[in-house]
Design a protein around this motif. Structure first.
Motif, short mmCIF file in Angstrom:
data_model
loop_
_atom_site.label_atom_id
_atom_site.label_comp_id
_atom_site.label_asym_id
_atom_site.label_seq_id
_atom_site.Cartn_x
_atom_site.Cartn_y
_atom_site.Cartn_z
N ASP A 229 0.83 -1.21 0.00
CA ASP A 229 0.00 0.00 0.00
C ASP A 229 0.86 1.26 0.00
N GLU A 230 1.95 1.22 0.76
CA GLU A 230 2.85 2.37 0.83
C GLU A 230 3.57 2.59 -0.51
N LEU A 231 3.99 1.50 -1.15
CA LEU A 231 4.61 1.61 -2.48
C LEU A 231 3.65 2.26 -3.47
N ARG A 232 2.39 1.86 -3.43
CA ARG A 232 1.40 2.47 -4.34
C ARG A 232 1.18 3.94 -4.02
N ALA A 233 1.17 4.28 -2.74
CA ALA A 233 1.00 5.68 -2.36
C ALA A 233 2.18 6.52 -2.85
N ASN B 252 1.82 6.91 -6.62
CA ASN B 252 0.76 7.85 -6.97
C ASN B 252 1.19 9.29 -6.74
N ALA B 253 1.85 9.54 -5.63
CA ALA B 253 2.32 10.90 -5.34
C ALA B 253 3.39 11.32 -6.35
N SER B 254 4.27 10.42 -6.69
CA SER B 254 5.32 10.72 -7.66
C SER B 254 4.71 11.01 -9.04
N ALA B 255 3.70 10.24 -9.40
CA ALA B 255 3.02 10.43 -10.69
C ALA B 255 2.32 11.78 -10.76
N ILE C 230 6.73 14.12 -0.89
CA ILE C 230 6.09 12.81 -0.72
C ILE C 230 6.33 12.31 0.70
N ALA C 231 7.55 12.44 1.17
CA ALA C 231 7.89 12.00 2.52
C ALA C 231 7.06 12.74 3.56
N ASP C 232 6.89 14.04 3.38
CA ASP C 232 6.08 14.82 4.32
C ASP C 232 4.62 14.36 4.33
N VAL C 233 4.06 14.16 3.14
CA VAL C 233 2.66 13.74 3.04
C VAL C 233 2.46 12.35 3.63
N SER D 91 10.50 9.23 5.71
CA SER D 91 11.72 9.95 5.38
C SER D 91 11.91 10.03 3.86
N GLN D 92 12.65 11.04 3.44
CA GLN D 92 12.96 11.18 2.01
C GLN D 92 13.79 10.00 1.54
N ALA D 93 14.68 9.51 2.38
CA ALA D 93 15.52 8.36 2.01
C ALA D 93 14.66 7.12 1.75
N LYS D 94 13.64 6.92 2.57
CA LYS D 94 12.76 5.76 2.37
C LYS D 94 11.96 5.92 1.08
N VAL D 95 11.50 7.12 0.79
CA VAL D 95 10.78 7.37 -0.46
C VAL D 95 11.68 7.07 -1.64
N HIS D 96 12.94 7.51 -1.55
CA HIS D 96 13.91 7.24 -2.62
C HIS D 96 14.07 5.73 -2.83
N ARG D 97 14.24 4.98 -1.76
CA ARG D 97 14.40 3.52 -1.87
C ARG D 97 13.16 2.87 -2.47
N MET D 98 12.01 3.37 -2.08
CA MET D 98 10.76 2.80 -2.60
C MET D 98 10.60 3.08 -4.10
#
Length: 147
Positions: free
Chosen positions: A28-32, A35-38, A46-49, A53-60
């Motif tokens: 679910d988090e990967l899809r979120a 979607n935010a990146s799209a 994206i990390a704030d929303v 963390s930004q690092a986790k968003v980058h890894r995802m």
């Protein structure tokens, strides 16, 4: 060797359910994140929303780039995980699994090595991880013509 009485079996099932919920949450988090990146959001926003963390968003985002199929809904693995994690009636799960078309795994294309799993591998993996019992696995296997 551990002797599985009813109390230990309940602890084991609870642990498996927690792990299944964690994996469902990750999907679910990967899809979120996707979607935010799209929508054109940068990684920090994206990390704030998503309160991460930004690092986790980058890894995802990198994980999605490597395996875009992770975003596909109604994959056998996700259906089984959700059913196991949230106690969906097994008959409902089995009917969905029996009605699916399955793919076989294939060798990874050059220059990569290894194997790209198919959707049937997800069912086999779920059985190996004790998310399905033997009779359920055999029922699905017979219905879809897998020897």
């Amino acid at each position: 060797m551990i002797v599985m009485d009813n109390d230990i079996a309940a602890l084991h099932r609870g642990a498996l359910q927690r792990q299944a919920r964690q994996r469902v949450d990750l999907l679910d988090e990967l899809r979120a994140v996707h979607n935010a990146s799209a929508r054109g959001m940068n990684q920090r926003d994206i990390a704030d929303v998503l309160v991460t963390s930004q690092a986790k968003v980058h890894r995802m985002l990198k994980a999605i780039e490597r395996r875009p199929d992770v975003l596909s809904a109604n994959q056998p693995e996700e259906l089984i995980l959700r059913a196991f994690a949230y106690d969906t009636p097994r008959e409902v799960l089995l009917e969905k699994l029996k009605s699916m078309d399955y793919t076989d795994g294939e060798d990874a294309p050059y220059p990569h090595e290894g194997r790209i799993p198919g959707t049937w591998d997800q069912v086999v993996g779920a059985f190996a991880q004790e998310l399905m019992d033997e009779s359920e696995f055999n029922e699905v296997r017979a219905a879809v013509g897998r020897g």
